[in-house]
Design an enzyme around this catalytic site. Structure first.
Site, PDB file in Angstrom:
ATOM      1  N   THR A  17      37.519   0.356  13.215  1.00 25.39           N
ATOM      2  CA  THR A  17      38.938  -0.022  13.312  1.00 25.39           C
ATOM      3  C   THR A  17      39.091  -1.488  13.703  1.00 25.39           C
ATOM      4  O   THR A  17      40.209  -2.005  13.700  1.00 25.39           O
ATOM      5  CB  THR A  17      39.680   0.884  14.324  1.00 25.39           C
ATOM      6  OG1 THR A  17      38.800   1.190  15.395  1.00 25.39           O
ATOM      7  CG2 THR A  17      40.127   2.170  13.670  1.00 25.39           C
ATOM      8  N   LYS A  45      36.181  -6.419  21.013  1.00 24.13           N
ATOM      9  CA  LYS A  45      35.746  -5.039  20.784  1.00 24.13           C
ATOM     10  C   LYS A  45      35.559  -4.307  22.118  1.00 24.13           C
ATOM     11  O   LYS A  45      34.891  -4.822  23.015  1.00 24.13           O
ATOM     12  CB  LYS A  45      34.447  -5.010  19.974  1.00 24.13           C
ATOM     13  CG  LYS A  45      34.677  -5.426  18.525  1.00 24.13           C
ATOM     14  CD  LYS A  45      33.432  -5.275  17.683  1.00 24.13           C
ATOM     15  CE  LYS A  45      33.733  -5.581  16.226  1.00 24.13           C
ATOM     16  NZ  LYS A  45      32.541  -5.505  15.380  1.00 24.13           N
ATOM     17  N   SER A 114      37.064   6.497  24.632  1.00 20.38           N
ATOM     18  CA  SER A 114      37.524   5.278  23.957  1.00 20.38           C
ATOM     19  C   SER A 114      38.605   4.565  24.756  1.00 20.38           C
ATOM     20  O   SER A 114      39.402   5.208  25.438  1.00 20.38           O
ATOM     21  CB  SER A 114      38.081   5.659  22.578  1.00 20.38           C
ATOM     22  OG  SER A 114      38.824   4.599  22.020  1.00 20.38           O
ATOM     23  N   ALA A 115      38.626   3.231  24.624  1.00 20.51           N
ATOM     24  CA  ALA A 115      39.676   2.435  25.273  1.00 20.51           C
ATOM     25  C   ALA A 115      40.990   2.527  24.518  1.00 20.51           C
ATOM     26  O   ALA A 115      42.039   2.164  25.037  1.00 20.51           O
ATOM     27  CB  ALA A 115      39.232   0.974  25.337  1.00 20.51           C
ATOM     28  N   LYS A 145      36.351  -0.314  30.535  1.00 14.58           N
ATOM     29  CA  LYS A 145      34.909  -0.523  30.526  1.00 14.58           C
ATOM     30  C   LYS A 145      34.682  -2.005  30.848  1.00 14.58           C
ATOM     31  O   LYS A 145      35.482  -2.828  30.373  1.00 14.58           O
ATOM     32  CB  LYS A 145      34.332  -0.217  29.136  1.00 14.58           C
ATOM     33  CG  LYS A 145      34.578   1.215  28.675  1.00 14.58           C
ATOM     34  CD  LYS A 145      34.244   1.356  27.177  1.00 14.58           C
ATOM     35  CE  LYS A 145      34.725   2.695  26.638  1.00 14.58           C
ATOM     36  NZ  LYS A 145      34.565   2.841  25.179  1.00 14.58           N
ATOM     37  N   GLU A 169      27.570   3.881  22.249  1.00 11.61           N
ATOM     38  CA  GLU A 169      28.446   2.709  22.390  1.00 11.61           C
ATOM     39  C   GLU A 169      27.990   1.536  21.541  1.00 11.61           C
ATOM     40  O   GLU A 169      26.801   1.304  21.397  1.00 11.61           O
ATOM     41  CB  GLU A 169      28.416   2.244  23.852  1.00 11.61           C
ATOM     42  CG  GLU A 169      29.606   2.595  24.673  1.00 11.61           C
ATOM     43  CD  GLU A 169      30.896   1.885  24.296  1.00 11.61           C
ATOM     44  OE1 GLU A 169      30.871   0.930  23.504  1.00 11.61           O
ATOM     45  OE2 GLU A 169      31.937   2.305  24.791  1.00 11.61           O
ATOM     46  N   ASP A 170      28.973   0.779  21.026  1.00 13.18           N
ATOM     47  CA  ASP A 170      28.621  -0.428  20.267  1.00 13.18           C
ATOM     48  C   ASP A 170      28.896  -1.708  21.063  1.00 13.18           C
ATOM     49  O   ASP A 170      28.525  -2.793  20.619  1.00 13.18           O
ATOM     50  CB  ASP A 170      29.410  -0.509  18.959  1.00 13.18           C
ATOM     51  CG  ASP A 170      30.884  -0.785  19.205  1.00 13.18           C
ATOM     52  OD1 ASP A 170      31.464  -0.135  20.088  1.00 13.18           O
ATOM     53  OD2 ASP A 170      31.435  -1.666  18.532  1.00 13.18           O
TER      54      ASP A 170
HETATM   55  P1  B16 Z   1      44.552   0.288  21.252  1.00  7.03           P
HETATM   56  P2  B16 Z   1      36.955   1.580  21.496  1.00  7.03           P
HETATM   57  C1  B16 Z   1      38.903  -0.274  21.482  1.00  7.03           C
HETATM   58  O1  B16 Z   1      38.322   0.885  20.942  1.00  7.03           O
HETATM   59  C2  B16 Z   1      38.798  -1.413  20.473  1.00  7.03           C
HETATM   60  O2  B16 Z   1      37.438  -1.752  20.254  1.00  7.03           O
HETATM   61  C3  B16 Z   1      39.524  -2.627  20.997  1.00  7.03           C
HETATM   62  O3  B16 Z   1      39.455  -3.684  20.065  1.00  7.03           O
HETATM   63  C4  B16 Z   1      40.989  -2.253  21.272  1.00  7.03           C
HETATM   64  O4  B16 Z   1      41.706  -3.363  21.801  1.00  7.03           O
HETATM   65  C5  B16 Z   1      41.004  -1.090  22.261  1.00  7.03           C
HETATM   66  O5  B16 Z   1      40.281   0.006  21.732  1.00  7.03           O
HETATM   67  C6  B16 Z   1      42.425  -0.643  22.562  1.00  7.03           C
HETATM   68  O6  B16 Z   1      43.001  -0.123  21.392  1.00  7.03           O
HETATM   69  O7  B16 Z   1      45.343  -0.976  21.109  1.00  7.03           O
HETATM   70  O8  B16 Z   1      44.567   1.152  20.029  1.00  7.03           O
HETATM   71  O9  B16 Z   1      44.925   1.041  22.508  1.00  7.03           O
HETATM   72  O10 B16 Z   1      35.808   0.720  21.031  1.00  7.03           O
HETATM   73  O11 B16 Z   1      37.057   1.678  23.003  1.00  7.03           O
HETATM   74  O12 B16 Z   1      36.992   2.920  20.827  1.00  7.03           O
HETATM   75 MG    MG Z   2      33.579   0.317  20.437  1.00  9.09          MG
END
Ligand code: B16
Ligand code: MG
Length: 215
Positions: A17, A45, A114-115, A145, A169-170
């Protein structure tokens, strides 16, 4: 079986994404005359939405009021939601489905850590949702994180001790979060940036879960 659950990050692990986040941030940046680069997007990211905006404003050397920031966060997310509205199962990263099938067959619980506050929509659009026993996303945590909160809540929600969990995790901050939470960490990507991980794989293609999950 010593390890009982696999906790997955979303962006960069299950789907990409980052391309949509990039497009939405780039368009927003233009409003204050800033051109976001691919390299800078790399640094966003795994970073939460509000922290991403703060980073971009700092790079642009632009100070904004609280109200302006709130409006931009809404605007960025509205564009992001438009961009992800057409996501479909073809956007699941290579090897992911085969890996999920293997760990399910082996009896591991599967959770998301996930964030993103949009994680559930993305899982739904890509057809990944039914694989998950538990979803911990940006709506359920207060600390980003490398704080381990997102993964500790995952372990707790599954009724497991942190040391029974393996995190995928990436992002470096995500690997740090897993280690801070006393979990095993599998890094997805480059060895250089994920050096704290217990194991590193470039992606899930051809990965044998029984072999990978031996620590
Ligand atoms: P949202 P992850 C993260 O996903 C993204 O890598 C990061 O670029 C983004 O700002 C964050 O989620 C928040 O996303 O705006 O949709 O709440 O790698 O933690 O799955
Ligand atoms: Mg990620």
């Amino acid at each position: 079986m010593k390890y009982k659950a696999c906790l997955f990050d979303l962006d960069g692990v299950l789907v990409d994404t980052a391309i949509y986040h990039f497009q939405a941030w780039k368009n927003l940046g233009k409003q204050f005359g800033y051109e976001l680069t691919v390299e800078q997007n790399e640094q966003l990211k795994g970073v939460s939405r509000v922290e991403s905006l703060n980073k971009i404003l700092a790079w642009a050397n632009y100070s904004a009021t609280h109200e302006q920031k709130a409006a931009w966060l809404t605007e960025k997310n509205e564009e992001y939601l438009r961009l992800i509205s057409n996501m479909n199962p073809s956007e699941i990263l290579p090897g992911v489905l085969e890996f999920l099938q293997q760990i399910k067959d082996l009896g591991y619980k599967i959770a998301l850590g996930s964030a993103s506050k949009n994680a559930e929509i993305i899982l739904e659009k890509t057809g990944l949702l039914p694989w998950f026993d538990l979803i911990i996303d940006g709506n359920k945590v207060s600390k980003s994180k490398p704080d381990p909160e997102v993964f500790l809540k995952g372990a707790e929600g599954l009724g497991l001790a942190p040391d029974a969990c393996i995190v995928f995790e990436d992002a470096q901050a995500g690997v740090e979060a897993a280690k801070a939470g006393n979990m095993k960490a599998v890094g997805i990507g480059e060895a250089l940036t994920l050096s704290l991980a217990d194991k590193i794989i470039p992606n899930f293609v051809g990965v044998k879960a029984v072999e990978l999950l031996q620590f």
